[in-house]
Design a protein around this motif. Structure first.
Motif, PDB file in Angstrom:
ATOM      1  N   GLN A 210      41.174   4.093  36.463  1.00 21.04           N
ATOM      2  CA  GLN A 210      42.522   4.193  35.915  1.00 21.04           C
ATOM      3  C   GLN A 210      43.417   3.123  36.534  1.00 21.04           C
ATOM      4  OE1 GLN A 210      44.328   8.048  36.237  1.00 21.04           O
ATOM      5  NE2 GLN A 210      43.140   8.926  34.557  1.00 21.04           N
ATOM      6  N   VAL A 211      44.228   2.526  35.691  1.00 19.12           N
ATOM      7  CA  VAL A 211      45.216   1.539  36.134  1.00 19.12           C
ATOM      8  C   VAL A 211      46.594   2.129  35.876  1.00 19.12           C
ATOM      9  CG1 VAL A 211      46.094  -0.805  35.882  1.00 19.12           C
ATOM     10  CG2 VAL A 211      43.653  -0.340  35.527  1.00 19.12           C
ATOM     11  N   THR A 212      47.381   2.362  36.917  1.00 21.17           N
ATOM     12  CA  THR A 212      48.730   2.913  36.784  1.00 21.17           C
ATOM     13  C   THR A 212      49.700   2.085  37.611  1.00 21.17           C
ATOM     14  OG1 THR A 212      48.388   4.443  38.632  1.00 21.17           O
ATOM     15  CG2 THR A 212      47.846   5.258  36.432  1.00 21.17           C
TER      16      THR A 212
ATOM     17  N   THR B 170      53.041  -2.129  31.773  1.00 22.99           N
ATOM     18  CA  THR B 170      53.243  -2.865  30.528  1.00 22.99           C
ATOM     19  C   THR B 170      52.002  -3.698  30.222  1.00 22.99           C
ATOM     20  OG1 THR B 170      55.626  -3.001  30.973  1.00 22.99           O
ATOM     21  CG2 THR B 170      54.721  -4.508  29.315  1.00 22.99           C
ATOM     22  N   PHE B 171      51.379  -3.390  29.108  1.00 29.16           N
ATOM     23  CA  PHE B 171      50.199  -4.137  28.668  1.00 29.16           C
ATOM     24  C   PHE B 171      50.275  -4.320  27.158  1.00 29.16           C
ATOM     25  CE2 PHE B 171      48.438  -2.712  32.702  1.00 29.16           C
ATOM     26  CZ  PHE B 171      47.661  -3.797  33.098  1.00 29.16           C
TER      27      PHE B 171
ATOM     28  N   VAL C 219      38.796  -0.321  27.089  1.00 28.89           N
ATOM     29  CA  VAL C 219      40.021   0.016  27.813  1.00 28.89           C
ATOM     30  C   VAL C 219      40.959   0.691  26.821  1.00 28.89           C
ATOM     31  CG1 VAL C 219      41.980  -0.867  29.119  1.00 28.89           C
ATOM     32  CG2 VAL C 219      39.742  -1.971  29.339  1.00 28.89           C
ATOM     33  N   GLN C 220      41.540   1.830  27.209  1.00 28.52           N
ATOM     34  CA  GLN C 220      42.426   2.549  26.303  1.00 28.52           C
ATOM     35  C   GLN C 220      43.675   3.020  27.046  1.00 28.52           C
ATOM     36  OE1 GLN C 220      39.651   5.464  24.920  1.00 28.52           O
ATOM     37  NE2 GLN C 220      39.794   6.734  26.741  1.00 28.52           N
ATOM     38  N   PRO C 221      44.857   2.893  26.429  1.00 25.24           N
ATOM     39  CA  PRO C 221      46.106   3.327  27.068  1.00 25.24           C
ATOM     40  C   PRO C 221      46.341   4.819  26.855  1.00 25.24           C
ATOM     41  CG  PRO C 221      46.591   2.289  24.975  1.00 25.24           C
ATOM     42  CD  PRO C 221      45.099   2.186  25.160  1.00 25.24           C
ATOM     43  N   TYR C 222      47.162   5.388  27.720  1.00 25.68           N
ATOM     44  CA  TYR C 222      47.526   6.792  27.594  1.00 25.68           C
ATOM     45  C   TYR C 222      48.905   6.995  28.219  1.00 25.68           C
ATOM     46  CZ  TYR C 222      46.527   7.357  32.566  1.00 25.68           C
ATOM     47  OH  TYR C 222      46.556   7.240  33.940  1.00 25.68           O
ATOM     48  N   VAL C 223      49.525   8.120  27.869  1.00 27.88           N
ATOM     49  CA  VAL C 223      50.807   8.515  28.453  1.00 27.88           C
ATOM     50  C   VAL C 223      50.696   9.977  28.846  1.00 27.88           C
ATOM     51  CG1 VAL C 223      53.266   8.889  28.047  1.00 27.88           C
ATOM     52  CG2 VAL C 223      52.142   6.869  27.097  1.00 27.88           C
TER      53      VAL C 223
ATOM     54  N   GLY D  22      49.402   4.595  31.949  1.00 31.50           N
ATOM     55  CA  GLY D  22      48.305   3.852  32.544  1.00 31.50           C
ATOM     56  C   GLY D  22      47.246   3.488  31.521  1.00 31.50           C
ATOM     57  N   LEU D  23      46.205   2.846  32.020  1.00 24.87           N
ATOM     58  CA  LEU D  23      45.045   2.483  31.208  1.00 24.87           C
ATOM     59  C   LEU D  23      43.813   3.186  31.771  1.00 24.87           C
ATOM     60  CD1 LEU D  23      45.521  -1.389  30.880  1.00 24.87           C
ATOM     61  CD2 LEU D  23      46.374   0.384  29.338  1.00 24.87           C
TER      62      LEU D  23
END
Length: 422
Positions: free
Chosen positions: A75-77, A91-92, A109-113, A232-233
């Motif tokens: 995870q990238v946050t 921001t991506f 790679v998938q974004p989420y909130v 994050g991603l």
């Protein structure tokens, strides 16, 4: 010239070993109980080893799969996520996400909130974390655990929606198609009325009771974020075993992107996010090694005892063979070959029992578990050909090495001493 010296050694050793084992003429012999006990010891040992490894690998595999479904491998946050009440996004752009997905070893790679919420119905209310996903989000994991209904397809016009676990749905008293009010705590309380589109159940109680799924765009609007801003991603790797290599790839890619955005990223693997669970799995590995060592010792002790009994019972035979010209080496080979017959038969029986029980549990789930304590609803089994072959080879090799101990007694038996055993 001695008869035993002109006979082919391998044929002689095989012939006598098979006669002692009672395979050629069906004779039982006085050593039969010792052979049966030694065979049973080997069979029990290998069966317990197979079941132990299958259960441990099953636990690790099932838990890793479910953790991966909820959090993915990496995870990238934002580094400041979770500090205070302010939600800090990353921001991506689509191009930046595609760039990360194109790195070596990265599957997608998938974004989420994510956003905490309280869902209220006419009967009850419950607080949990709501996770927003987009149309590009991989839904394979959620679909595989769907109980009723399902995620909206792209283009559906059902309006705001929410996907709940069966645990949360039962607590709230709602089912698919019902309406519910979702309250979000921000600078002021905001509410959205949503439709329950489906229910799922993974058996992973910690997540089932504290995680719901909804639309990514709705949560972005509630936070006042742009379309390229996310909590994050999530990163999925091609090979889960290369977690460190994947982490370094994402670290380098995120650092390059940070130079453009000025953001500071926090990159964590699923092991970092679930340190307690992986520590528990590490303890399981230690327990496996302890059990394997104990069962190997028990099987080896049984075999050593059994072969010693056979040697003492066949002392007169040993004396006769030596008087006919057989060397200590030849006689040792006879009894080692006899031991190999016992080991192979015991391993065959043990494999049939062990693999059979594992497959029965895997297919029919006879032994249940409490998901609240074990994260699974039944004992998992994972049987693999590679580790089965390795286990059997190691078991056979170590057992034969241990047989050198009783075989050493043979050199001390002379034709004259063998008369005492008559």
């Amino acid at each position: 010239m001695d008869y035993l010296r002109v006979t082919k050694p391998n044929h002689l050793e095989r012939f006598i070993a098979r006669r002692l084992y009672g395979q050629d003429d069906g004779s039982k012999g006085g050593s039969r109980p010792a052979i049966i006990i030694a065979t049973a010891g080997i069979a029990l040992g290998i069966a317990v080893m197979i079941i132990t490894i299958a259960v441990t690998r099953g636990f690790k595999g099932e838990i890793r799969e479910k953790l991966m479904g909820f959090t993915q491998h990496i995870q990238v946050t934002n580094s400041f996520t979770g500090m205070g009440m302010v939600e800090n996004p990353v921001t991506f752009s689509d191009a930046a996400i595609d760039s990360l997905a194109g790195l070596d070893g990265i599957d997608y790679v998938q974004p989420y909130v994510t956003k905490p919420c309280i869902v209220r119905t006419g009967e009850a209310f419950h607080g949990f974390m709501l996770k927003g996903i987009g149309e590009s989000y991989d839904r394979t994991f959620l679909n595989s655990y769907m109980v009723d209904g399902g995620l909206p397809e792209p283009g559906d016009t059902i309006g705001p929606w929410i996907l709940l676990s069966t645990d949360i749905a039962d607590m709230l008293g709602v089912s698919v198609g019902d309406k519910a009010d979702v309250h979000f705590m921000q600078d002021r309380i905001r509410m959205r009325r949503v439709t329950v589109c489906g229910t799922f159940k993974t058996g992973f109680a910690d997540y089932d009771r504290m995680m719901g799924i909804s639309d990514l765009g709705m949560l972005q609007k509630l936070n006042g974020w742009d379309n390229d801003q996310f909590t994050g991603l999530e990163v999925r790797l091609d090979d889960p075993d290369e977690l460190y290599e994947g982490y370094m790839q994402i670290r380098q890619g995120a650092d390059s992107h940070a130079e453009l955005t000025g953001e500071d990223y926090l990159i964590r693997t699923m092991e970092d996010l679930n340190a307690g669970l992986f520590a528990w799995l590490g303890v399981l590995d230690m327990n496996v090694w302890i059990i394997l060592a104990l069962m190997m010792g028990i099987a080896g002790f049984t075999m050593i005892s059994g072969l010693l009994i056979i040697i003492f019972e066949r002392a007169s035979t040993i004396g006769t063979l030596k008087s006919l010209g057989a060397s200590d080496k030849t006689v040792r080979k006879i009894f080692l070959r006899l031991a190999s017959y016992i080991i192979v038969r015991g391993m065959l029986i043990g494999n049939i029992i062990g693999i059979g029980l594992c497959l029965i549990q895997k297919w029919f789930r006879i032994i249940p578990l409490d998901p609240a304590n074990y994260y699974l609803d039944s004992v998992p089994m994972q049987v693999g050909p590679v580790w089965l072959v390795v286990l059997n080879l190691v078991m056979f090799g170590l057992s034969m090495l241990m047989m050198l101990i009783p075989a050493g007694v043979i050199s001390r038996i002379t034709p004259a001493q063998s008369m005492r055993f008559e």
